[in-house]
Design a protein around this motif. Structure first.
Motif, mmCIF file in Angstrom:
data_model
loop_
_atom_site.group_PDB
_atom_site.id
_atom_site.type_symbol
_atom_site.label_atom_id
_atom_site.label_comp_id
_atom_site.label_asym_id
_atom_site.label_seq_id
_atom_site.Cartn_x
_atom_site.Cartn_y
_atom_site.Cartn_z
ATOM 1 N N LYS A 67 46.119 38.467 35.317
ATOM 2 C CA LYS A 67 44.895 38.791 34.583
ATOM 3 C C LYS A 67 45.223 39.075 33.123
ATOM 4 C CE LYS A 67 42.328 40.828 38.468
ATOM 5 N NZ LYS A 67 41.666 42.058 38.958
ATOM 6 N N LYS A 68 44.237 38.859 32.264
ATOM 7 C CA LYS A 68 44.378 39.197 30.846
ATOM 8 C C LYS A 68 43.183 40.043 30.448
ATOM 9 C CE LYS A 68 47.025 35.165 29.327
ATOM 10 N NZ LYS A 68 47.071 34.009 28.392
ATOM 11 N N GLY A 69 43.440 41.044 29.648
ATOM 12 C CA GLY A 69 42.342 41.885 29.190
ATOM 13 C C GLY A 69 42.847 43.150 28.552
ATOM 14 N N GLU A 70 41.906 43.917 28.038
ATOM 15 C CA GLU A 70 42.247 45.203 27.425
ATOM 16 C C GLU A 70 42.317 46.269 28.504
ATOM 17 O OE1 GLU A 70 40.708 46.232 23.363
ATOM 18 O OE2 GLU A 70 39.214 44.751 23.935
ATOM 19 N N LEU A 71 43.383 47.015 28.507
ATOM 20 C CA LEU A 71 43.519 48.144 29.427
ATOM 21 C C LEU A 71 43.743 49.398 28.584
ATOM 22 C CD1 LEU A 71 45.677 46.806 32.396
ATOM 23 C CD2 LEU A 71 43.343 47.625 32.482
ATOM 24 N N VAL A 72 42.649 50.036 28.251
ATOM 25 C CA VAL A 72 42.701 51.241 27.420
ATOM 26 C C VAL A 72 42.089 52.389 28.212
ATOM 27 C CG1 VAL A 72 42.019 52.289 25.227
ATOM 28 C CG2 VAL A 72 42.450 49.826 25.355
ATOM 29 N N PRO A 73 42.838 53.465 28.442
ATOM 30 C CA PRO A 73 42.265 54.591 29.193
ATOM 31 C C PRO A 73 41.094 55.233 28.448
ATOM 32 C CG PRO A 73 44.407 55.184 28.254
ATOM 33 C CD PRO A 73 44.222 53.723 28.014
ATOM 34 N N LYS A 74 40.024 55.469 29.181
ATOM 35 C CA LYS A 74 38.851 56.128 28.598
ATOM 36 C C LYS A 74 39.066 57.645 28.596
ATOM 37 C CE LYS A 74 35.904 52.468 30.446
ATOM 38 N NZ LYS A 74 34.906 52.133 31.465
ATOM 39 N N THR A 75 38.068 58.364 28.165
ATOM 40 C CA THR A 75 38.140 59.822 28.154
ATOM 41 C C THR A 75 38.440 60.337 29.561
ATOM 42 O OG1 THR A 75 36.555 59.937 26.331
ATOM 43 C CG2 THR A 75 36.878 61.947 27.638
ATOM 44 N N GLY A 76 39.465 61.163 29.678
ATOM 45 C CA GLY A 76 39.828 61.734 30.969
ATOM 46 C C GLY A 76 40.671 60.840 31.842
ATOM 47 N N GLU A 77 41.079 59.663 31.341
ATOM 48 C CA GLU A 77 41.865 58.715 32.131
ATOM 49 C C GLU A 77 43.296 58.599 31.603
ATOM 50 O OE1 GLU A 77 38.548 55.471 33.703
ATOM 51 O OE2 GLU A 77 39.839 54.943 32.011
ATOM 52 N N VAL A 78 44.153 58.020 32.445
ATOM 53 C CA VAL A 78 45.514 57.674 32.032
ATOM 54 C C VAL A 78 45.797 56.219 32.414
ATOM 55 C CG1 VAL A 78 46.487 60.005 32.151
ATOM 56 C CG2 VAL A 78 46.472 58.577 34.203
ATOM 57 N N LEU A 79 46.710 55.611 31.680
ATOM 58 C CA LEU A 79 47.187 54.270 32.006
ATOM 59 C C LEU A 79 48.520 54.415 32.710
ATOM 60 C CD1 LEU A 79 46.924 51.107 31.543
ATOM 61 C CD2 LEU A 79 48.391 51.459 29.562
ATOM 62 N N VAL A 80 48.639 53.816 33.890
ATOM 63 C CA VAL A 80 49.856 53.959 34.698
ATOM 64 C C VAL A 80 50.502 52.597 34.911
ATOM 65 C CG1 VAL A 80 50.800 54.690 36.935
ATOM 66 C CG2 VAL A 80 48.960 56.010 35.866
ATOM 67 N N ARG A 81 51.810 52.527 34.660
ATOM 68 C CA ARG A 81 52.599 51.335 34.992
ATOM 69 C C ARG A 81 53.023 51.475 36.449
ATOM 70 N NH1 ARG A 81 53.402 46.381 32.972
ATOM 71 N NH2 ARG A 81 53.036 47.392 30.949
ATOM 72 N N VAL A 82 52.507 50.615 37.305
ATOM 73 C CA VAL A 82 52.702 50.747 38.754
ATOM 74 C C VAL A 82 54.108 50.280 39.154
ATOM 75 C CG1 VAL A 82 51.904 49.946 41.016
ATOM 76 C CG2 VAL A 82 50.244 50.503 39.229
ATOM 77 N N LYS A 83 54.761 51.082 39.995
ATOM 78 C CA LYS A 83 56.095 50.757 40.496
ATOM 79 C C LYS A 83 56.106 50.416 41.982
ATOM 80 C CE LYS A 83 58.259 51.422 36.596
ATOM 81 N NZ LYS A 83 58.926 50.294 35.911
ATOM 82 N N ALA A 84 55.201 51.012 42.758
ATOM 83 C CA ALA A 84 55.142 50.744 44.204
ATOM 84 C C ALA A 84 53.733 51.049 44.713
ATOM 85 C CB ALA A 84 56.174 51.589 44.947
ATOM 86 N N CYS A 85 53.306 50.295 45.743
ATOM 87 C CA CYS A 85 51.971 50.475 46.338
ATOM 88 C C CYS A 85 52.102 50.579 47.855
ATOM 89 C CB CYS A 85 51.062 49.282 46.029
ATOM 90 S SG CYS A 85 50.939 48.833 44.305
ATOM 91 N N GLY A 86 51.209 51.339 48.477
ATOM 92 C CA GLY A 86 51.197 51.458 49.927
ATOM 93 C C GLY A 86 50.259 50.435 50.559
ATOM 94 N N LEU A 87 50.661 49.936 51.735
ATOM 95 C CA LEU A 87 49.819 49.050 52.538
ATOM 96 C C LEU A 87 49.329 49.844 53.745
ATOM 97 C CD1 LEU A 87 48.745 46.166 53.264
ATOM 98 C CD2 LEU A 87 50.920 45.778 54.430
ATOM 99 N N ASN A 88 48.030 49.784 54.012
ATOM 100 C CA ASN A 88 47.434 50.555 55.101
ATOM 101 C C ASN A 88 46.610 49.670 56.030
ATOM 102 O OD1 ASN A 88 48.030 53.494 54.305
ATOM 103 N ND2 ASN A 88 47.215 52.621 52.412
ATOM 104 N N PHE A 89 46.322 50.180 57.227
ATOM 105 C CA PHE A 89 45.496 49.444 58.178
ATOM 106 C C PHE A 89 44.125 49.150 57.588
ATOM 107 C CE2 PHE A 89 47.996 49.112 61.981
ATOM 108 C CZ PHE A 89 47.301 48.200 62.747
ATOM 109 N N ALA A 90 43.621 50.061 56.755
ATOM 110 C CA ALA A 90 42.329 49.835 56.117
ATOM 111 C C ALA A 90 42.357 48.586 55.246
ATOM 112 C CB ALA A 90 41.942 51.050 55.276
ATOM 113 N N ASP A 91 43.514 48.289 54.642
ATOM 114 C CA ASP A 91 43.640 47.078 53.821
ATOM 115 C C ASP A 91 43.569 45.822 54.686
ATOM 116 O OD1 ASP A 91 44.073 48.551 51.375
ATOM 117 O OD2 ASP A 91 46.102 48.970 52.086
ATOM 118 N N LEU A 92 44.160 45.892 55.885
ATOM 119 C CA LEU A 92 44.084 44.758 56.812
ATOM 120 C C LEU A 92 42.644 44.536 57.271
ATOM 121 C CD1 LEU A 92 47.199 45.444 59.096
ATOM 122 C CD2 LEU A 92 47.102 44.135 56.967
ATOM 123 N N MET A 93 41.951 45.625 57.548
ATOM 124 C CA MET A 93 40.563 45.520 57.981
ATOM 125 C C MET A 93 39.665 45.055 56.830
ATOM 126 S SD MET A 93 40.287 48.812 60.517
ATOM 127 C CE MET A 93 38.819 48.219 61.355
#
Length: 397
Positions: A67-93
């Motif tokens: 994807k391409k686009g602007e990623l600027v945190p708004k008021t009260g937000e943070v920008l996070v560089r993701v290192k790892a993600c969890g996979l859950n049964f809810a994702d399969l469903m």
């Protein structure tokens, strides 16, 4: 030549001499065309990998996109560089269209991840650039960079890996709230944990061991029995070759105090009947619906037909409790959820719990990661990472 013509010629000569004496830099600037549209390009536009569910169906419906686009945190937000993600049964469903908390496709799934804070929105004072954080959100976290409210981020303890951090939120919060908020687990009680080798099963087993003398009945395939016994299960049951109700009755004729039910359908009815007086059934899933890559209408019909149903008078007479737990519907209760996660992270710091990571898959192998979980091959948490693990690191390990 007349005097006027001579004066005009002299003036033209003087102008030409002036032009020749201009600095070389000015001449070059005059010759250069105006800059192209590049100046209009947004300053904060970035390219980033994202996993996108394009439609409901099999493993191939989740695709890696850039994807391409602007990623600027708004008021009260943070920008996070993701290192790892969890996979859950809810994702399969969600991939099969069976999870109503996931927005309609096209959508980026992902309820939990870990990473590093790279930018702060206006008004953010409780996070700083470089903080290592655990992130929770309703969806949208399976990508390289994310912007989230700071209240959805939690500081990682010292020494915790990004893979461990991504393995904690959904599984351990679910297990903790079921055991202690609904179940009121106490010393010398007994509990049935289905899918004891899965993410929630591993978490629940470890949390049970923070209470004295809890007897744990755990179901899994026989090949996983050594692993779940090592994790703390007292009595292992092979659900593929044994009737778990009969096996429990042999050792505990009165049944158990708590049943954690992620299965649904007829298994919920069995769970209720297995409870001792004052026992508690906590339903938190419908894994019986997942019988293949795509939605199975026969499985849906069978689960619906065998759905557990009870009225208030029957509950009074049975002296039992039935609870329903769904973390996805607590996404507006981050203060409550955050308080639970804080207790869990304290237990991690004390060495009383430790997430078990089954396997780590790069984004481009998300289909294989989902197959690993759906075919019940995992022992512990399945993790997704934006980048493939480097060969030299694998050799080191």
């Amino acid at each position: 030549m007349s005097g006027e013509e001579e004066a005009a010629a002299q003036q033209q000569k003087t102008e030409e001499q002036k032009q020749d004496t201009k600095p070389e830099e000015d001449k070059q600037n005059e010759q250069q065309p105006p800059p192209a549209q590049e100046a209009e390009k947004p300053q904060n536009e970035v390219s980033y990998k994202s996993l996108v569910l394009s439609g409901y169906g099999g493993y191939d419906k989740v695709k890696l996109q850039v994807k391409k686009g602007e990623l600027v945190p708004k008021t009260g937000e943070v920008l996070v560089r993701v290192k790892a993600c969890g996979l859950n049964f809810a994702d399969l469903m969600g991939r099969q269209g069976l999870y109503d908390r996931l927005p309609s496709p096209p959508v980026t799934p992902g309820m939990e991840c870990s990473g590093i804070v790279e930018a702060l929105g206006e008004g953010v004072t409780d996070r700083k650039i470089g903080d290592k954080v655990i992130v929770m959100n309703r969806a949208g976290l399976w990508q390289e960079v994310v912007t989230v409210l700071t209240s959805h981020t939690f500081l990682m303890p010292e020494g915790m890996t990004f893979e461990e951090a991504a393995a904690i939120p959904v599984n351990y919060i679910t297990a903790y709230m079921m055991l202690f908020d609904f179940g009121n687990l106490r010393p010398n009680q007994s509990i049935l944990i289905h899918m004891a080798a899965g993410g929630v099963g591993i978490a629940a087993t470890q949390l049970c061991q923070t209470v004295k003398d809890v007897t744990i009945f755990g179901t899994s395939s026989a090949s996983k029995h050594d692993a779940i016994k090592e994790n703390g299960v007292t009595h292992t049951i092979d659900y593929r070759t044994m009737d778990y109700v009969d096996e429990i009755r042999k050792l505990s004729p009165k049944g158990v105090d708590i049943v954690l039910d992620p299965l649904g359908g007829s298994d919920t009815c069995k769970a209720f009947n297995l409870l001792k007086p004052m026992g508690k059934l906590i339903a938190y899933g419908a894994a019986n619906l997942l019988t293949g890559q795509k939605k199975n209408l026969m499985a849906l019909a069978k689960t619906w037909w065998n759905q557990f149903s009870i009225n208030a008078m029957q509950l009074l007479q049975s002296n039992k409790a039935v609870c329903g737990y769904h973390l996805g519907y607590l996404d507006e209760e981050m203060e409550l959820v955050g308080g639970v996660l804080s207790k869990i992270l304290d237990l991690y710091k004390q060495g009383k719990i430790k997430p078990r990571v089954d396997s780590v898959w790069p984004f481009q192998q998300v289909g294989d990661a989902m197959r690993q979980m759906q075919e019940r091959k995992n022992i512990g948490k399945v993790i997704l990472v934006p980048e493939a693990e480097k060969e030299e690191k694998k050799e080191e390990n």
